[in-house]
Design a protein around this motif. Structure first.
Motif, PDB file in Angstrom:
ATOM      1  N   SER A  15       0.834  -1.190   0.000  1.00 36.38           N
ATOM      2  CA  SER A  15       0.000   0.000   0.000  1.00 36.38           C
ATOM      3  C   SER A  15       0.873   1.245   0.000  1.00 36.38           C
ATOM      4  N   GLN A  16       0.596   2.190  -0.888  1.00 39.15           N
ATOM      5  CA  GLN A  16       1.389   3.415  -0.922  1.00 39.15           C
ATOM      6  C   GLN A  16       1.161   4.248   0.332  1.00 39.15           C
ATOM      7  N   ALA A  17       0.021   4.088   0.966  1.00 45.14           N
ATOM      8  CA  ALA A  17      -0.238   4.812   2.209  1.00 45.14           C
ATOM      9  C   ALA A  17       0.775   4.406   3.277  1.00 45.14           C
ATOM     10  N   PHE A  18       1.124   3.131   3.314  1.00 43.63           N
ATOM     11  CA  PHE A  18       2.134   2.650   4.254  1.00 43.63           C
ATOM     12  C   PHE A  18       3.472   3.342   3.982  1.00 43.63           C
ATOM     13  N   SER A  19       3.877   3.375   2.734  1.00 37.57           N
ATOM     14  CA  SER A  19       5.153   3.996   2.355  1.00 37.57           C
ATOM     15  C   SER A  19       5.168   5.478   2.698  1.00 37.57           C
ATOM     16  N   ARG A  20       4.083   6.165   2.393  1.00 37.94           N
ATOM     17  CA  ARG A  20       3.988   7.601   2.674  1.00 37.94           C
ATOM     18  C   ARG A  20       4.083   7.852   4.184  1.00 37.94           C
ATOM     19  N   LYS A  24       7.122   9.916   6.127  1.00 35.44           N
ATOM     20  CA  LYS A  24       6.828  11.059   6.991  1.00 35.44           C
ATOM     21  C   LYS A  24       7.315  10.825   8.415  1.00 35.44           C
ATOM     22  N   ARG A  25       7.183   9.608   8.912  1.00 34.36           N
ATOM     23  CA  ARG A  25       7.655   9.294  10.265  1.00 34.36           C
ATOM     24  C   ARG A  25       9.182   9.402  10.350  1.00 34.36           C
ATOM     25  N   VAL A  26       9.860   8.909   9.324  1.00 34.20           N
ATOM     26  CA  VAL A  26      11.325   8.997   9.296  1.00 34.20           C
ATOM     27  C   VAL A  26      11.738  10.463   9.209  1.00 34.20           C
ATOM     28  N   TYR A  27      11.064  11.228   8.379  1.00 32.70           N
ATOM     29  CA  TYR A  27      11.377  12.652   8.243  1.00 32.70           C
ATOM     30  C   TYR A  27      11.234  13.348   9.597  1.00 32.70           C
ATOM     31  N   LYS A  28      10.116  13.103  10.259  1.00 25.15           N
ATOM     32  CA  LYS A  28       9.865  13.735  11.551  1.00 25.15           C
ATOM     33  C   LYS A  28      10.922  13.318  12.583  1.00 25.15           C
ATOM     34  N   SER A  29      11.314  12.070  12.554  1.00 22.83           N
ATOM     35  CA  SER A  29      12.314  11.563  13.496  1.00 22.83           C
ATOM     36  C   SER A  29      13.703  12.134  13.205  1.00 22.83           C
ATOM     37  N   ALA A  30      14.098  12.150  11.958  1.00 24.21           N
ATOM     38  CA  ALA A  30      15.446  12.594  11.583  1.00 24.21           C
ATOM     39  C   ALA A  30      15.582  14.112  11.617  1.00 24.21           C
ATOM     40  N   CYS A  31      14.552  14.811  11.200  1.00 21.98           N
ATOM     41  CA  CYS A  31      14.633  16.271  11.078  1.00 21.98           C
ATOM     42  C   CYS A  31      14.031  17.005  12.275  1.00 21.98           C
ATOM     43  N   THR A  40       6.540  18.623  -0.359  1.00 19.83           N
ATOM     44  CA  THR A  40       5.732  17.505  -0.844  1.00 19.83           C
ATOM     45  C   THR A  40       6.426  16.746  -1.970  1.00 19.83           C
ATOM     46  N   ASP A  41       7.152  17.443  -2.833  1.00 15.52           N
ATOM     47  CA  ASP A  41       7.875  16.762  -3.914  1.00 15.52           C
ATOM     48  C   ASP A  41       8.968  15.855  -3.354  1.00 15.52           C
ATOM     49  N   PHE A  42       9.674  16.343  -2.337  1.00 20.10           N
ATOM     50  CA  PHE A  42      10.709  15.536  -1.695  1.00 20.10           C
ATOM     51  C   PHE A  42      10.101  14.287  -1.064  1.00 20.10           C
ATOM     52  N   ILE A  43       9.002  14.451  -0.357  1.00 23.39           N
ATOM     53  CA  ILE A  43       8.334  13.312   0.286  1.00 23.39           C
ATOM     54  C   ILE A  43       7.880  12.314  -0.772  1.00 23.39           C
ATOM     55  N   ALA A  44       7.274  12.788  -1.847  1.00 24.68           N
ATOM     56  CA  ALA A  44       6.799  11.901  -2.913  1.00 24.68           C
ATOM     57  C   ALA A  44       7.951  11.132  -3.549  1.00 24.68           C
ATOM     58  N   SER A  45       9.073  11.800  -3.762  1.00 26.59           N
ATOM     59  CA  SER A  45      10.202  11.110  -4.375  1.00 26.59           C
ATOM     60  C   SER A  45      10.781  10.067  -3.422  1.00 26.59           C
ATOM     61  N   GLN A  61      19.038   7.267   6.125  1.00 28.14           N
ATOM     62  CA  GLN A  61      20.275   7.880   5.643  1.00 28.14           C
ATOM     63  C   GLN A  61      19.986   8.972   4.620  1.00 28.14           C
ATOM     64  N   ARG A  62      19.116   8.690   3.665  1.00 29.98           N
ATOM     65  CA  ARG A  62      18.803   9.682   2.631  1.00 29.98           C
ATOM     66  C   ARG A  62      18.136  10.917   3.225  1.00 29.98           C
ATOM     67  N   VAL A  63      17.181  10.705   4.116  1.00 32.84           N
ATOM     68  CA  VAL A  63      16.451  11.832   4.690  1.00 32.84           C
ATOM     69  C   VAL A  63      17.366  12.668   5.577  1.00 32.84           C
TER      70      VAL A  63
END
Length: 72
Positions: A15-20, A24-31, A40-45, A61-63
């Motif tokens: 499910s793409q919802a899982f990936s999204r 977002k969780r990794v972004y919030k944790s790392a940043c 939004t473009d960064f998240i989508a990519s 690592q990427r985020v």
């Protein structure tokens, strides 16, 4: 639709919802913040890249080194 936990796990992973959600969780944790509406473009990519291998370590690592995260 299959039966059992394994089938359910595969359904979620596909499910793409899982990936999204994971990106977002990794972004919030790392940043240490929520992604802004301008990212939004960064998240989508990153969702697309994450779906290619489902490797959570590489996603972190990427985020963590992305300009979107470092710049703020």
């Amino acid at each position: 639709f299959g039966a059992g936990v394994r089938s359910f796990g595969q359904l979620l992973a596909d499910s793409q919802a899982f990936s999204r959600c994971m990106v977002k969780r990794v972004y919030k944790s790392a940043c240490r913040r929520e992604p802004s509406s301008t990212e939004t473009d960064f998240i989508a990519s990153e969702v697309t890249r994450f779906e290619s291998d489902y490797n959570l370590k590489r996603l972190y690592q990427r985020v963590a080194v992305s300009p979107a995260c470092i710049g703020n």
